[in-house]
Each structure stands twice: as structure tokens, then as C-alpha cells.
Design a protein around this motif. Structure first.
Motif, PDB file in Angstrom:
ATOM      1  N   PHE A 290      15.153 -34.825  -5.620  1.00  0.00           N
ATOM      2  CA  PHE A 290      14.540 -35.917  -6.824  1.00  0.00           C
ATOM      3  C   PHE A 290      15.556 -37.149  -6.718  1.00  0.00           C
ATOM      4  CE2 PHE A 290      13.121 -32.330  -9.109  1.00  0.00           C
ATOM      5  CZ  PHE A 290      11.715 -32.714  -9.111  1.00  0.00           C
ATOM      6  N   ARG A 291      16.727 -36.822  -6.262  1.00  0.00           N
ATOM      7  CA  ARG A 291      17.989 -38.123  -5.611  1.00  0.00           C
ATOM      8  C   ARG A 291      18.133 -38.827  -4.041  1.00  0.00           C
ATOM      9  NH1 ARG A 291      22.412 -39.115  -3.397  1.00  0.00           N
ATOM     10  NH2 ARG A 291      22.934 -36.558  -3.497  1.00  0.00           N
ATOM     11  N   HIS A 321      11.762 -32.821  -0.357  1.00  0.00           N
ATOM     12  CA  HIS A 321      12.537 -34.258  -1.017  1.00  0.00           C
ATOM     13  C   HIS A 321      10.834 -35.138  -1.005  1.00  0.00           C
ATOM     14  CE1 HIS A 321      16.366 -33.762  -1.055  1.00  0.00           C
ATOM     15  NE2 HIS A 321      16.527 -33.390  -0.093  1.00  0.00           N
ATOM     16  N   ALA A 324       9.462 -33.459  -4.384  1.00  0.00           N
ATOM     17  CA  ALA A 324       9.739 -34.251  -5.356  1.00  0.00           C
ATOM     18  C   ALA A 324       9.660 -35.885  -5.155  1.00  0.00           C
ATOM     19  CB  ALA A 324      11.446 -34.362  -5.509  1.00  0.00           C
ATOM     20  N   LYS A 328       7.929 -37.934  -8.707  1.00  0.00           N
ATOM     21  CA  LYS A 328       8.214 -39.244  -9.328  1.00  0.00           C
ATOM     22  C   LYS A 328       7.407 -40.078  -8.990  1.00  0.00           C
ATOM     23  CE  LYS A 328      12.674 -40.034  -8.821  1.00  0.00           C
ATOM     24  NZ  LYS A 328      14.134 -40.758  -7.838  1.00  0.00           N
ATOM     25  N   LEU A 385      12.451 -29.009 -14.888  1.00  0.00           N
ATOM     26  CA  LEU A 385      13.977 -29.205 -14.623  1.00  0.00           C
ATOM     27  C   LEU A 385      14.997 -27.507 -15.041  1.00  0.00           C
ATOM     28  CD1 LEU A 385      13.040 -32.899 -15.233  1.00  0.00           C
ATOM     29  CD2 LEU A 385      13.226 -31.588 -13.241  1.00  0.00           C
ATOM     30  N   ILE A 402      19.576 -35.415 -13.181  1.00  0.00           N
ATOM     31  CA  ILE A 402      18.404 -35.296 -12.757  1.00  0.00           C
ATOM     32  C   ILE A 402      17.819 -36.058 -14.100  1.00  0.00           C
ATOM     33  CG2 ILE A 402      16.439 -34.250 -13.687  1.00  0.00           C
ATOM     34  CD1 ILE A 402      17.977 -31.597 -12.792  1.00  0.00           C
ATOM     35  N   LEU A 406      15.228 -39.185 -12.542  1.00  0.00           N
ATOM     36  CA  LEU A 406      14.051 -38.890 -13.214  1.00  0.00           C
ATOM     37  C   LEU A 406      13.786 -39.540 -14.806  1.00  0.00           C
ATOM     38  CD1 LEU A 406      11.527 -37.681 -11.854  1.00  0.00           C
ATOM     39  CD2 LEU A 406      12.597 -35.023 -13.411  1.00  0.00           C
ATOM     40  N   VAL A 495      12.589 -44.914  -5.778  1.00  0.00           N
ATOM     41  CA  VAL A 495      13.656 -44.075  -5.845  1.00  0.00           C
ATOM     42  C   VAL A 495      15.153 -45.033  -4.982  1.00  0.00           C
ATOM     43  CG1 VAL A 495      13.409 -42.348  -4.399  1.00  0.00           C
ATOM     44  CG2 VAL A 495      11.641 -42.728  -5.210  1.00  0.00           C
ATOM     45  N   ASP A 498      17.998 -44.734  -6.542  1.00  0.00           N
ATOM     46  CA  ASP A 498      17.723 -43.646  -7.693  1.00  0.00           C
ATOM     47  C   ASP A 498      19.966 -43.092  -7.328  1.00  0.00           C
ATOM     48  OD1 ASP A 498      15.757 -43.469  -9.137  1.00  0.00           O
ATOM     49  OD2 ASP A 498      15.719 -41.996  -7.706  1.00  0.00           O
TER      50      ASP A 498
END
Length: 516
Positions: A290-291, A321, A324, A328, A385, A402, A406, A495, A498
Motif C-alpha cells: 500500500f506504500r 503492489h 494493493a 486504493k 488491515l 497503513i 490508506l 499513490v 504516500d
């Protein structure tokens, strides 16, 4: 002799008086004459425009049937396209239904134009090009007869004056009688023509209501045509909608959550369940989940495949990724955030409470106010999560991390904010909401949760950590094209930001470390 002369003089005076009286139309008829010209102009112009509006209605019935209206051509094109695509395709079904409908509309249009030509165009032509010109022609003929009578009268008067002169008491004889008869005959012809013309003019005035009825007929025929056309369209719309509703593939990205769930008959949004189930298989220990930003092309391809319901699971299992990122993106592209605009202020107020026990109670209160669909999907996501944080030693994704990457995809405001604001106050407040909810997921949402809720619908089946997914059709595709209701400029940060937020948040040192 003198008595005969006086009789001839009296007769001449009477004839002259009659001629002077009848050579000019009455004032009423003169007004009718002017009106004739105006009605002719209007009727001619209207007839010309109506003829131009009609599409190939000249000629015999066989010729009319052989000519193709644009709607007929369109209908034929659609039917041919449906045959190419087949009924296995939704577009094929739509083209077939629409082609049949356009053909019916074309037949109604052909009937409409035939009636307009028969009941409106042809009568207007007769009025403008036959009836009024005949009256005007008769008026010109009357003018000629008046001139003929005037000429005969002048010759007879000259003969009468010559006969009445004192130096010439001899009668005109046969010549004078002939001139008198000629004058009387001309006067009679003029009188007959004038009477006929007057009758025709008065008939024209009396028939104006009939002429006006042509235009009433025009509107009535148009109304009937549109009524029948509307019936045809309304009769086919339920069939079109039924086919679309029965079609199992409906897109979900950018669609309201409630609409997507209603159309697909699901409890959890398809992209959420599909991505979560795949991540449970292949991404729980992936560092920076998610990062780390995925490949843009991979992400675009995965989102498109989720929208149409065809997934090459082995391909994406090697790129958690991208999975994810697709999750997102789904949350970010919702017209309204999962945690709702309505509760935004309430969430923010809860995040400002310093006492952790009271903050948790306030957050729980806000959770309970979420709409049922939002609450179900929020619970599902938070439980996932929370499970993800069990692997934080490997994936480096703590509840705080997270929440940073997110959280802005779960809650944002109507109003636009600048980058600095998004990376400071608002972002920190959202982290203060999401992080404790993830940390205490079992307190907020007690009990176990089954992540594979709709495996029978073809979503990825989560049976064990060694299982594979098969490509599957999705029931989630809505054919209606709706304009995005939320301006993209108001979406949460992409993204790409992030990592910046994460570094800022770590340096700020305000990350909550609850020991509840």
C-alpha cells in the motif's frame, strides 16, 4: 322625331349610369381581393416548407415503398451489426432490439408523411396554385370586360350625341341600334362575370375555416405520429433495461457503492473482496504494501480487468503492489468516501479527543452511524488491515503506516485543500482515526470474518495459503454511463505522495502509539 330623340337620350343616360356603377368592386370585395394575395403567399410558402420536410413522398405508392428513409437505413445497419455480434454479446442484443425499433419508427414516419401529403400538402397546393389563381384570373377577365364595355359605351355615346345635335335631327338608324346592342351585350357579360367573381370571393371568405382546418389536421397527425412513436419506444425500453440488468458484467470503479452493491447483488464491493482475497494469498509479507507505488501500466490493466471481471490471477499474484494499488484506486474513485461526507466533521472531532478511551468510544459511535453498506465494507476492510499488521515485522506496515497511506482514501472532505494542509493537520487527524480503529479492530468489530463471501460468484476463492485463483467472470458491470459526481481535484492524494506523507509523519513524531 323629337320624341324619338328624347327616348334615345334617356336610354343612353341609364346605360352610362349602370356602367359606372358596376365597373368597380364594392369595398368589401376589394378587401377580399387584398386578402387573396396574402393567403396565396402564406399558403405557397407553407406548402414549399412542408414539401421540403417530407422525405421522398412524391410518386406512386410503389415508388414510395422502394425509397429508404434514413431511419430505415439506420435500422438495417443495426440489424446487420446485431447479426455480426450475435445475442451472446450485450451490444448484439441492444443492436437487434434497437434495429427492430428503428424500423417500426420508420414505418410510422412513412405513414405520417403520407397522411400529411394527402390531408395538408395537397390541399394547400390546390389553394395556393389553383383556387386563388382562378379567382385572380377571373378578376383580370372582369377588368377586360369593363374596358370592352367602356369602349362600346363610348362609341354608342358618340353616335347618340351626333344624332341629338339640332342641326342633325336624322336618327342614327341601323348603326346606332347596333352600337346600342353591342354596349348592352358587353354590359351583360360584365355583370355576369362580376357576379361570378363576387360569388367566388364570398365563397373564399366562407371557406376560410376549411383552410384553417388544414393546419389543425397537421397538428393532429403530428400528435398521433408522436403518440405511436412514443408507444413503440416505451414498449422496448423495459426489454432493453431487462437485458442490461441481467448482464452479469457491470463496472464498479467510479460508481456509487450502494449502486454497485444493488446491481451486483453483493454485500462487499467486488474490487475490495477480489483484492483482499488475492492479497491474503500473496501479499501479506510484502514490504511496503500500500506504500510502494505499482507499475502504472500494470495497475491500469488490473483495474480494467476487475471492471470487466476477467482476471489472470497468476499474473497479478506476482505483483501484490498492483493489487494493493487497485484497491486504493477503488476507494479513491468512489464518488463519496467509504466513511461518508456526512460524518466527516464527527470523525475529525473524535480524532481531536486526547483521552484514548473517550476517543475510541467516539469513533465507535461514528462507526455505528455509517450506512449499512458502508459499515459492512468498512468492517471487512478494517479486519483485513488488522490481519495485515500481524506481519508488520516483514511488511513494515504498522497500523500507523497503513493509516498514513490508506486513510486519505477512506475519508476526505467536500472542500478542496492545498498540499500543505493535506500533509499536516487533516492527514494527521485522519491517521488519528484510522490507526486506533486498526489497532483495536476486534473491539470495534468482534468476531471472525469470512473474507471469501461470494466465491460462488467467481471472485477469488481463499481456501488455503497454497491455493491458486482461476480467471473468473464478475457480476459487476453497469452499462449505464454516468458522469462522475465528484471532481477529481477533490480526491485524496495519489499513490505517488504516500512516501512523502509517511516521511513527514515520521519526522513530525505525532504518530499515536496506543497501549490500550
Amino acid at each position: 322625331m323629337k320624341k324619338q330623340f328624347n327616348r334615345m337620350r334617356q336610354l343612353a343616360n341609364q346605360t352610362v349610369g349602370r356602367a359606372e356603377k358596376t365597373e368597380v368592386l364594392t369595398e368589401d370585395l376589394l378587401q377580399v381581393e387584398k386578402r387573396l394575395d396574402l393567403v396565396k403567399q402564406v399558403s405557397h410558402s407553407t406548402h414549399k416548407k412542408l414539401t421540403a420536410c417530407l422525405q421522398g413522398q412524391q410518386g406512386s405508392d410503389q415508388e414510395k415503398r422502394s425509397k429508404k428513409l434514413p431511419l430505415t437505413t439506420l435500422a438495417q445497419c443495426m440489424v446487420e451489426g446485431a447479426a455480426v455480434l450475435g445475442d451472446d454479446s450485450l451490444l448484439g442484443k441492444m443492436l437487434r432490439l434497437c434495429g427492430d425499433t428503428e424500423e417500426k419508427l420508420a414505418q410510422e414516419l412513412l405513414q405520417f408523411e403520407s397522411e400529411i401529403e394527402r390531408d395538408v400538402v395537397e390541399p394547400l397546393y390546390v389553394l395556393a396554385e389553383v383556387e386563388i389563381p382562378n379567382i385572380q384570373k377571373q378578376r383580370k377577365h372582369l377588368a377586360k370586360l369593363v374596358l370592352d364595355m367602356d369602349s362600346a359605351r363610348t362609341r354608342w355615346q358618340q353616335s347618340s350625341k351626333s344624332s341629338s345635335h339640332p342641326s342633325n335631327m336624322q336618327p342614327g338608324g341601323a348603326k346606332a341600334d347596333a352600337l346600342r346592342e353591342e354596349m348592352e351585350e358587353a354590359a351583360n357579360r360584365m355583370e355576369i362575370c362580376r357576379d361570378q367573381l363576387s360569388a367566388d370571393m364570398y365563397n373564399f371568405v366562407a371557406k376560410e375555416i376549411d383552410y384553417a382546418n388544414y393546419f389543425q389536421t397537421l397538428i393532429e397527425v403530428q400528435a398521433e405520429y408522436h403518440r405511436k412513436s412514443l408507444e413503440i419506444l416505451l414498449s422496448v425500453l423495459p426489454q432493453i433495461k431487462a437485458h442490461q440488468e441481467a448482464w452479469i458484467e457491470k463496472p464498479s470503479y467510479g460508481k456509487p457503492l450502494e449502486e454497485h452493491l444493488m446491481l451486483s447483488g453483493r454485500e462487499i464491493a467486488f474490487p475490495i473482496e477480489a483484492c483482499v482475497t488475492m492479497l491474503l494469498e500473496c501479499g501479506m509479507q510484502e514490504e511496503g504494501l500500500f506504500r510502494v507505488a505499482p507499475s502504472a501500466s500494470k495497475l491500469k490493466k488490473l483495474k480494467a480487468s476487475l471492471d470487466c471481471g476477467v482476471l489472470d490471477v497468476p499474473e497479478y499474484s506476482a505483483d501484490p503492489h498492483a493489487i494493493a494499488g487497485a484497491l486504493k484506486s477503488y476507494l479513491r474513485e468512489l464518488p463519496e468516501p467509504l466513511m461518508t461526507f456526512e460524518l466527516y466533521e464527527e470523525w475529525i472531532q473524535a480524532s481531536n479527543i486526547q483521552d484514548m478511551d473517550k476517543r475510541l468510544q467516539a469513533l465507535l459511535s461514528s462507526c455505528e452511524k455509517l450506512p449499512a453498506d458502508n459499515l459492512n465494507n468498512f468492517r471487512y476492510l478494517i479486519k483485513f488491515l488488522s490481519k495485515l499488521t500481524e506481519y508488520q515485522d516483514s511488511n513494515k506496515m504498522t497500523p500507523g503506516n497503513i493509516a498514513i497511506v490508506l486513510g486519505p482514501n477512506l475519508l476526505w472532505t467536500h472542500s478542496e485543500g492545498n498540499m500543505t494542509e493535506m500533509m499536516t493537520t487533516v492527514s494527521l487527524q485522519i491517521v488519528g482515526i484510522i490507526e486506533p480503529i486498526i489497532q483495536h479492530a476486534d473491539w470495534f468489530f468482534p468476531g471472525e470474518i469470512e473474507f471469501n463471501l461470494t466465491g460462488s460468484y467467481g471472485s477469488p476463492i481463499h481456501t488455503n495459503h497454497n491455493s491458486n485463483y482461476s480467471s473468473m467472470p464478475s457480476p459487476d458491470m453497469d452499462q449505464s454511463e454516468r458522469k462522475q459526481q465528484h471532481d477529481q481535484s477533490r480526491r485524496p492524494l495519489s499513490v505517488a505522495t504516500d512516501n512523502m506523507m509517511l516521511e513527514f509523519y515520521k519526522k513530525d513524531g505525532n504518530r499515536c502509539e496506543s497501549t490500550f
